[in-house]
Write a protein that holds these residues in place. Structure first.
Motif, PDB file in Angstrom:
ATOM      1  N   THR A 285      -1.996   1.477  -5.176  1.00 35.56           N
ATOM      2  CA  THR A 285      -1.194   2.671  -4.915  1.00 35.56           C
ATOM      3  C   THR A 285      -1.429   3.206  -3.505  1.00 35.56           C
ATOM      4  O   THR A 285      -0.505   3.684  -2.849  1.00 35.56           O
ATOM      5  CB  THR A 285      -1.492   3.766  -5.953  1.00 35.56           C
ATOM      6  OG1 THR A 285      -2.916   3.948  -6.056  1.00 35.56           O
ATOM      7  CG2 THR A 285      -0.935   3.377  -7.313  1.00 35.56           C
ATOM      8  N   GLY A 286      -2.673   3.124  -3.031  1.00 43.03           N
ATOM      9  CA  GLY A 286      -2.959   3.538  -1.660  1.00 43.03           C
ATOM     10  C   GLY A 286      -2.253   2.665  -0.648  1.00 43.03           C
ATOM     11  O   GLY A 286      -1.729   3.154   0.364  1.00 43.03           O
ATOM     12  N   ALA A 287      -2.222   1.347  -0.912  1.00 43.02           N
ATOM     13  CA  ALA A 287      -1.523   0.423  -0.019  1.00 43.02           C
ATOM     14  C   ALA A 287      -0.030   0.723   0.005  1.00 43.02           C
ATOM     15  O   ALA A 287       0.617   0.653   1.060  1.00 43.02           O
ATOM     16  CB  ALA A 287      -1.767  -1.018  -0.464  1.00 43.02           C
ATOM     17  N   ILE A 288       0.547   1.071  -1.151  1.00 47.98           N
ATOM     18  CA  ILE A 288       1.969   1.422  -1.215  1.00 47.98           C
ATOM     19  C   ILE A 288       2.246   2.654  -0.363  1.00 47.98           C
ATOM     20  O   ILE A 288       3.230   2.712   0.385  1.00 47.98           O
ATOM     21  CB  ILE A 288       2.397   1.660  -2.670  1.00 47.98           C
ATOM     22  CG1 ILE A 288       2.400   0.342  -3.444  1.00 47.98           C
ATOM     23  CG2 ILE A 288       3.775   2.318  -2.744  1.00 47.98           C
ATOM     24  CD1 ILE A 288       2.600   0.496  -4.932  1.00 47.98           C
ATOM     25  N   ALA A 289       1.366   3.656  -0.464  1.00 43.13           N
ATOM     26  CA  ALA A 289       1.556   4.875   0.313  1.00 43.13           C
ATOM     27  C   ALA A 289       1.495   4.596   1.812  1.00 43.13           C
ATOM     28  O   ALA A 289       2.333   5.083   2.585  1.00 43.13           O
ATOM     29  CB  ALA A 289       0.505   5.913  -0.077  1.00 43.13           C
TER      30      ALA A 289
END
Length: 377
Positions: A284-288
């Protein structure tokens, strides 16, 4: 006085995380009671989690709770729980995209979803964020296969690739992509970007903290003064993002970004969870971060522009992020060429079933008052 209890369990690796997968039907309705079970099941309150199945690390102290969904748009519901290693606290607030990569296989293995020939698409509603994710699970011969030739950084060997497509990722917790209303804010004299896509994060240029951005997680974890400053910035960012007092929550997650060392990469990242540096990066951090690359004025956008990584139209549909264990590749789909209107973000993960059976845990007669830090929204 304690009582020995048991519950059906499947332990799975999902991406770069690992933990028990449980059925919601096997747990009490109260989230406070659920938290007490998870704390004892994982062995929290001890650095090694020696009296449970936790691995003494945030990445291996995670729980996935799955059940058939009442939402017609989804097949199953997935509730993620981050179980603190040392403190008797459970955070039901964030999502975990790595654990999510094993939800599809688990749902098929337990009969929650009917298996299809070749590939089975499992539609997952994440209860932490109320968002939908499509999981494309390889099922040749109508069986889940974990063997394959896909490698992901942070996991040894090869396995079958599972495509995750995150839909409607903007504003999962705050209702806005840029919850402060602008792409750049100043906190303690440092430029930061507060952004909410799949998960709320705050991005900081590593150089603004006197870092190169290439430091190892161990080096960053030993940098006490930097960590204390980062936490002060994170708490202030939480207030500005409308999340309130985040001192007892893992959200928002801090991310240090810098120019990549590899010519094929977009950015270099160091992701915190939030008080220790992740040995890779959360999905999810990578997506953000990948979402932020194309958003004008963000810290990620500025560094990508300076590094010459953006295309002529200012967008980057394919983003490659460096992290301490290697790389992660993401496909970002924008609607009508609008950099702040994201249709979906997709990536490939792997998963593995480790064990299936019954797990035993001790349960005190009354739950503690401080074990639940935040409920799923």
């Amino acid at each position: 006085m304690t009582t020995m209890n048991s519950i059906p369990c499947m332990i799975m690796r999902g991406g770069t995380s690992r933990g028990p997968f449980l059925r919601m039907r096997d747990l009490p309705d109260s989230q406070e009671e659920q938290a007490e079970i998870l704390l004892n099941l994982m062995g929290s309150g001890h650095a090694l989690q020696i009296d449970g199945i936790g691995g003494g690390d945030p990445l291996t102290s995670k729980v996935a709770i799955v059940e058939r969904s009442s939402d017609l748009a989804a097949d199953v519901d997935y509730l993620f729980a981050q179980v603190d290693v040392l403190s008797r606290r459970v955070d039901f607030n964030p999502n975990c995209g790595n654990m999510l990569s094993a939800v599809g296989p688990y749902a098929i293995e337990t009969g929650l979803v009917e298996v299809q020939e070749g590939t089975t698409i499992v539609r997952v509603r994440n209860l932490n964020t109320q968002r939908l994710i499509e999981c494309h699970v390889p099922t040749p011969g109508r069986q889940v296969t974990y063997e394959g030739d896909t490698r992901i950084s942070g996991v040894p060997g090869e396995a079958a690739g599972i495509q995750l497509s995150f839909l409607d990722i903007v504003g999962t917790k705050t209702g806005a992509l840029l919850p402060t209303g602008q792409a750049s804010d100043t906190i303690e004299g440092i430029e930061v970007t507060c952004l909410d896509a799949a998960t709320p994060i705050i991005m900081i240029d590593a150089a603004d903290l006197g870092l190169s951005g290439q430091e190892s997680p161990a080096e960053l974890d030993d940098h006490r003064a930097m960590l204390e400053r980062l936490e002060r910035i994170r708490r202030e960012a939480g207030h500005r993002m409308g999340l309130g007092d985040v001192s007892q929550s893992v959200l928002p997650k801090p991310v240090l970004v810098s120019a990549p060392a590899d010519d094929t990469s977009t950015l270099c990242t160091r992701y915190f969870v939030p008080h220790r540096c992740h040995k890779a990066i959360a999905v999810t951090g990578a997506i953000a971060v990948a979402t932020a690359v194309s958003v004008p004025g963000t810290v990620a956008n500025r560094i990508a522009v300076e590094a010459g990584r953006l295309e002529a139209d200012g967008q980057l549909p394919q983003v490659k992020l460096e992290h301490p264990s290697g790389f992660i590749d993401l496909d970002v789909e924008h609607r009508c060429g609008n950099p702040v209107d994201i249709a979906r973000v997709s990536l490939i993960r792997t998963a593995r079933k480790i064990m299936s059976g019954t797990i035993f845990y001790s349960l005190p007669s009354a739950p503690g008052p401080d074990m639940l830090t935040s409920k799923a929204s």
